[in-house]
Write a protein that holds these residues in place. Sequence first.
Motif, PDB file in Angstrom:
ATOM      1  N   ASP A  93      10.063  -1.278 -22.218  1.00 25.86           N
ATOM      2  CA  ASP A  93      11.243  -2.153 -22.239  1.00 25.86           C
ATOM      3  C   ASP A  93      10.975  -3.432 -21.463  1.00 25.86           C
ATOM      4  OD1 ASP A  93      12.604  -0.348 -23.730  1.00 25.86           O
ATOM      5  OD2 ASP A  93      13.568   0.641 -21.997  1.00 25.86           O
ATOM      6  N   LEU A  94      10.358  -3.241 -20.279  1.00 21.75           N
ATOM      7  CA  LEU A  94      10.074  -4.386 -19.414  1.00 21.75           C
ATOM      8  C   LEU A  94       9.188  -5.397 -20.137  1.00 21.75           C
ATOM      9  CD1 LEU A  94      10.419  -5.508 -16.560  1.00 21.75           C
ATOM     10  CD2 LEU A  94       8.420  -4.197 -15.860  1.00 21.75           C
ATOM     11  N   LEU A  95       8.138  -4.889 -20.788  1.00 20.60           N
ATOM     12  CA  LEU A  95       7.210  -5.783 -21.476  1.00 20.60           C
ATOM     13  C   LEU A  95       7.893  -6.514 -22.626  1.00 20.60           C
ATOM     14  CD1 LEU A  95       3.801  -3.877 -21.580  1.00 20.60           C
ATOM     15  CD2 LEU A  95       4.376  -5.967 -20.340  1.00 20.60           C
ATOM     16  N   ARG A  96       8.752  -5.783 -23.356  1.00 18.84           N
ATOM     17  CA  ARG A  96       9.437  -6.430 -24.480  1.00 18.84           C
ATOM     18  C   ARG A  96      10.341  -7.546 -23.986  1.00 18.84           C
ATOM     19  NH1 ARG A  96      10.483  -1.519 -27.674  1.00 18.84           N
ATOM     20  NH2 ARG A  96      12.459  -1.487 -26.575  1.00 18.84           N
ATOM     21  N   ALA A 147       0.816  -1.207   0.000  1.00 20.04           N
ATOM     22  CA  ALA A 147       0.000   0.000   0.000  1.00 20.04           C
ATOM     23  C   ALA A 147       0.850   1.257   0.000  1.00 20.04           C
ATOM     24  CB  ALA A 147      -0.927   0.008   1.216  1.00 20.04           C
ATOM     25  N   ASP A 148       2.080   1.140   0.539  1.00 22.26           N
ATOM     26  CA  ASP A 148       2.915   2.331   0.672  1.00 22.26           C
ATOM     27  C   ASP A 148       3.696   2.666  -0.598  1.00 22.26           C
ATOM     28  OD1 ASP A 148       1.982   2.255   3.203  1.00 22.26           O
ATOM     29  OD2 ASP A 148       3.810   1.437   4.116  1.00 22.26           O
ATOM     30  N   LEU A 149       3.573   1.840  -1.641  1.00 28.51           N
ATOM     31  CA  LEU A 149       4.319   2.095  -2.873  1.00 28.51           C
ATOM     32  C   LEU A 149       3.678   3.224  -3.674  1.00 28.51           C
ATOM     33  CD1 LEU A 149       4.974  -1.555  -4.137  1.00 28.51           C
ATOM     34  CD2 LEU A 149       6.502  -0.082  -2.799  1.00 28.51           C
ATOM     35  N   SER A 150       4.507   3.818  -4.575  1.00 28.83           N
ATOM     36  CA  SER A 150       3.961   4.835  -5.470  1.00 28.83           C
ATOM     37  C   SER A 150       3.152   4.127  -6.569  1.00 28.83           C
ATOM     38  CB  SER A 150       5.101   5.631  -6.110  1.00 28.83           C
ATOM     39  OG  SER A 150       5.732   4.827  -7.102  1.00 28.83           O
ATOM     40  N   HIS A 151       2.390   4.927  -7.328  1.00 33.55           N
ATOM     41  CA  HIS A 151       1.535   4.343  -8.356  1.00 33.55           C
ATOM     42  C   HIS A 151       2.339   3.530  -9.370  1.00 33.55           C
ATOM     43  CE1 HIS A 151      -1.904   3.979 -11.005  1.00 33.55           C
ATOM     44  NE2 HIS A 151      -1.116   4.327 -12.015  1.00 33.55           N
ATOM     45  N   GLY A 152       3.444   4.114  -9.833  1.00 38.03           N
ATOM     46  CA  GLY A 152       4.269   3.416 -10.822  1.00 38.03           C
ATOM     47  C   GLY A 152       4.854   2.132 -10.257  1.00 38.03           C
ATOM     48  N   GLN A 153       5.293   2.208  -8.990  1.00 38.38           N
ATOM     49  CA  GLN A 153       5.847   1.010  -8.351  1.00 38.38           C
ATOM     50  C   GLN A 153       4.794  -0.076  -8.217  1.00 38.38           C
ATOM     51  OE1 GLN A 153       7.257   3.026  -4.837  1.00 38.38           O
ATOM     52  NE2 GLN A 153       9.409   2.713  -5.387  1.00 38.38           N
ATOM     53  N   LYS A 154       3.564   0.359  -7.956  1.00 43.05           N
ATOM     54  CA  LYS A 154       2.484  -0.629  -7.843  1.00 43.05           C
ATOM     55  C   LYS A 154       2.259  -1.332  -9.177  1.00 43.05           C
ATOM     56  CE  LYS A 154      -0.228   1.307  -4.050  1.00 43.05           C
ATOM     57  NZ  LYS A 154      -1.445   2.018  -3.677  1.00 43.05           N
ATOM     58  N   GLN A 155       2.286  -0.526 -10.277  1.00 42.24           N
ATOM     59  CA  GLN A 155       2.114  -1.136 -11.591  1.00 42.24           C
ATOM     60  C   GLN A 155       3.199  -2.190 -11.814  1.00 42.24           C
ATOM     61  OE1 GLN A 155      -0.437  -0.711 -13.407  1.00 42.24           O
ATOM     62  NE2 GLN A 155      -0.957   1.403 -13.877  1.00 42.24           N
ATOM     63  N   TRP A 156       4.396  -1.850 -11.417  1.00 41.23           N
ATOM     64  CA  TRP A 156       5.491  -2.789 -11.625  1.00 41.23           C
ATOM     65  C   TRP A 156       5.373  -4.003 -10.728  1.00 41.23           C
ATOM     66  CZ3 TRP A 156      10.643   0.306 -12.565  1.00 41.23           C
ATOM     67  CH2 TRP A 156      10.485   1.018 -13.757  1.00 41.23           C
ATOM     68  N   LEU A 157       4.954  -3.752  -9.501  1.00 38.58           N
ATOM     69  CA  LEU A 157       4.790  -4.890  -8.597  1.00 38.58           C
ATOM     70  C   LEU A 157       3.789  -5.872  -9.211  1.00 38.58           C
ATOM     71  CD1 LEU A 157       5.120  -6.515  -6.050  1.00 38.58           C
ATOM     72  CD2 LEU A 157       3.530  -4.997  -4.891  1.00 38.58           C
ATOM     73  N   GLU A 158       2.742  -5.313  -9.809  1.00 32.93           N
ATOM     74  CA  GLU A 158       1.746  -6.212 -10.378  1.00 32.93           C
ATOM     75  C   GLU A 158       2.332  -6.979 -11.557  1.00 32.93           C
ATOM     76  OE1 GLU A 158      -1.891  -4.478 -11.708  1.00 32.93           O
ATOM     77  OE2 GLU A 158      -3.030  -6.295 -11.295  1.00 32.93           O
ATOM     78  N   ILE A 159       3.123  -6.272 -12.348  1.00 34.93           N
ATOM     79  CA  ILE A 159       3.774  -6.987 -13.457  1.00 34.93           C
ATOM     80  C   ILE A 159       4.712  -8.061 -12.906  1.00 34.93           C
ATOM     81  CG2 ILE A 159       5.409  -6.736 -15.371  1.00 34.93           C
ATOM     82  CD1 ILE A 159       4.154  -3.953 -15.872  1.00 34.93           C
TER      83      ILE A 159
END
Lengths: 376, 532, 251
Positions: C193-196, C151-163
């Motif tokens: 880049d991550l997705l590729r 919950a304490d992560l930033s929005h972008g970090q959350k997106q990455w965590l989900e990935i």
Amino acid sequence: MLQTLLDKRTLIAVLLCAVAAVAVPILSLVVPPSSPLHMPPYVVALIGKYLCYAILAVALDLVWGYCGILSLGHGAFFALGGYAMGMYLMRQIGARGVYGNPLLPDFMVFLNWKALPVAWWGFQSFPYAALMAMLAPGALAFAFGWLAFRSRVTGVYLSIITQAMTYALMLAFFRNDMGFGGNNGLTDFKDILGFNIQSDATRAALFSASAIVLILALLVGRFLVTSKFGKVLIAIRDAESRARFLGYRVEYYKLAVFTVSAMLAGVAGALYVPQVGIINPGEFAPANSIEAVIWVAVGGRGTLVGAALGAVLVNFGKTVFTGALPEYWLFALGLLFVLVTLFLPKGILGALDSLKRKPAPPIEPADADVAPKIAG
Amino acid sequence: MILLQRFLLVCALLFSIGSLARADDFADAVSGFSADSFSATEKALDGVVQSNNARAAAIVEALQKERLFYAPATKQVVVKDASGAVLDAATGAKLAEAPTELKSVRLNNRLRRAVEAASGQMTLLSADTQKRIAAAQAVYKARDVAALANVETALNKETDPVAKSALSDARAAILLAKPGVSEADQLSAVTQLRARGDQEARAILSSLPDATPPAVKASAQSAVAAIDSRLAFWSNLQNVWYGLSLGSVLLLAAIGLAITFGVMGVINMAHGEMVMLGAYTTFVVQEYARAKAPALLDYSLLIAVPLAFLVAGAVGVLIERTIIRFLYGRPLETLLATFGVSLILQQAVRTIFGANNREVSAPPFMSGSFHLGGLEITYGRMWIVLFALAVFVGLQILLRFTPFGLRMRAVTQNRRMASSMGVDTNRIDALAFGLGSGIAGMAGVALSQIDNVSPNLGQSYIIDSFMVVVFGGVGNLWGTLLGAMTLGVANKFLEPFIGAVLGKIALLVFIILFIQKRPRGLFALKGRAVEA
Amino acid sequence: MENLALTQSLLYLDGVAVSFDGYKALRGLSLTLAPGEMRAIIGPNGAGKTTMMDVITGKTRPDEGVVLFGGTEDLTQLDEAAIAQLGVGRKFQKPTMFESQSVEDNILLALKAPREARATLFGKPAPDTRERIDRILETIKLTAHRKRMAADLSHGQKQWLEIGMLLAQDPKLLLVDEPVAGMTDAETMQTADLLREIARDHSVVVVEHDMDFVRKLGVKVTVLHEGAVLAEGPLDQVSADPRVIEVYLGR
């Protein structure tokens, strides 16, 4: 492993219970009544009752605090366990009843029944009754959960139908033809395992048994919630559909924890009945189940120890209040519901945690699936 | 033959009126009441009835109302009238001094029936049409063969159509019971009773004397079957009516809940207490009217309806503003907090008004009943059904045709969208909660008429109301209507078979199973709107 | 007759139709995805992109049509959990994770392992668990935050965590719904880049509005419109298609 199982709070609670299990019988039986340290039998029974409530609260916390299932029907599991024990105690009366029938309890003789109903078979045996005190609530919870969780009934809908379940059971147990004593329930018990149920020594033993079961309940609870299984439960609580898309069969997890919790509630009820001396259909009243929820809320849901603490505190408050200001107990209880949900949503232990840890995480589930999908 | 018989009887009747010789017989007959034996009383009754004396009716009435006495000492037979004055039974003269000891003329069941039949005969010729009808019905029920002549006399004179049909039913009943009546007459009597088709007709037709001709018996048998199916039909219809009436009560209790649940997704556990507040408002209004403005007493219910709406609505808005709005998005916590509120409200009412039931009396327009075909409809139930429907229709109009309704529906369907379109969702929440609570208050006015007004009143409706809302589907008032009526009717049809309690349990179990199949109720909002 | 497209495809949709209360969200959608392929799906709002994902992941049952995974598994007969266990991962538009648990535990819960209650209660974790978690945290650049609450992560970090959670699941097919919504430009490019990178050993379907992002992915594009496929091909080709310009890209 043992360290995760017995965190500081659990350790304190377990030690307290263990001390009480030993000290209370001594204070009650060994210390002479003239001494100020002597514990009168009614106090032993009273605290024993609190401990049974604490076990129920731990059971409720497992489903509500960790899995987000707000059951308003846990009183039903508690009462079923109580009835199983009550049936054993009734069969122990034997020919000493008012009508002197060696087989049939008094109320059956009164209703002019000739044979013991099948549901009562085997209850002369303590191990069987103890088993049923767990299996009956467990089976009900399993059947109910099987239907509800597979159909993905969640949130307030689930709460309401659990309430309807206990309400329906209350109506059923009020009926004489159900064969469980109708209105009056089961009472006038004589002895348990051959010991006089009224004697001080038996009371002290029942108290110690309750304390030990509470210790076991806390340990089993901790084992469940600190395992990966527990992490999955919390995952389901916080984001049910995410857990599904990760491949977890949410309904089976819910079913498992709901059933275990119901069995634990049944054990609590079975310990409760010999200590209060009666079980009647009033125990199924929906208000009882909701009251149990507030114990958990006061202590702090999702903490186990907090739930037990809340049960003891609220019931101690009830004893004090109903003694001093009986008129105002419902005001106090009502206010407790309102104030705790508004100002202490994580309960006493949760609030202590927040004080220690600065940035408070959002307490609400982020996933819309957990909340009811009503207003869109 | 029959005509001749009738003619003779009529002649005898006409001749007997005013006959002095008969007056002595009459006095003799009256004195028979002082014998203190059932058989003497029966003989005396017969004599009085046959005498056609002007006092006969008064004596029979006194006997019926147990106001006929005799003095054991003097054997004088007297009547006490309603004011307590003592009159001589035979002459009707007021006694200056009442006998010191009076014993009442005792009746047994057999005599009581005879008295009833006699009273029927006596009043067949009354000037009051209602009395004649009642008398004809009494004769019909008693099937008193001796009354045939009187019935036929009265039938010939009768002009009122209702009284005439009652008399001819009575005649038919007698003809079937009387030996020696022609087969044709009996057959037409069967036809007539078949057309009447009530329990009494069925009893008459199924208990014909053994001597009845086979053709009549056969015809009676088929008539009984016809009446049975007719009675079954009406009894089913009556059950439907009871069910609709129960459904209306459920609808009243649930509809407010449907609004708060539908709009806000909030379970208001104090909803039942809003109903209770409405009932207590009715009580207070009625007490006030009784003490201060007796002229308004009959209208106290009408006055209570808007007041109950305001009281419960105000409490609802208060709860929403002080508690619920802080718990938005946390439905389970809202449930707990409102349960706390319900405890507080119950205890508050108990402290103010006491724990006992309070009496709310029914106004005149709600008492009594009427028949509609084979249905018996009490006014009280009828008004509650109409009131429930009126509330439903009113609410539909409010939701469909007012700006407030439009906003409320918008919030129900998509809160976020409504909010971004400029709907003040906070205000809508408060008003919707007030509206739902106010309607519960109005329900309380109606429920004060059929249930005990006690602090626990709301408790008995809350679970039923939830079941209705859940069954009907959230966010759809038609679902609530259908849910309430279905559950009401199902309940009333289950009751005769398995009893009220098991019926209720069966319905609860049914709903628990139903919600598994259709978790969103009968009429749920579907599609993406609810998934967001 | 053997259908080559069917047996050799990883995902095969044919004539899929879904309607909600008369609203046709999908009308005869057909789509084939080869193993190892990465595909971008674009289309205006209401084109049926999310509904398509719901159908593939078992959240919504189609009224008609065929949905096959790996050429054999009929996805219309399975629930979400079964489909996830087959190897289909899904990332929501709004990042969803287990907010009250640590970053590390989020990954642990997603990590490919037996999903049964008994296994999670009594089973021992695989010996390489820790190692796998470390590797994923490295990939999504959250190693330093492993003990923090999600919950304490930033929005972008959350997106990455989900990935990262999807990677931990190690699915054969990844469905990604608008992964860069609400991200900064820099984050968007990093995510591409991550997705590729992920696409090197997974099949990926990306739903996205951001054309620059789609261009950066450089993969075959499918345009959805009113519940069916409007055009398919390289981005340059479809963006030149007059029908696509008409309904989506604008003149």
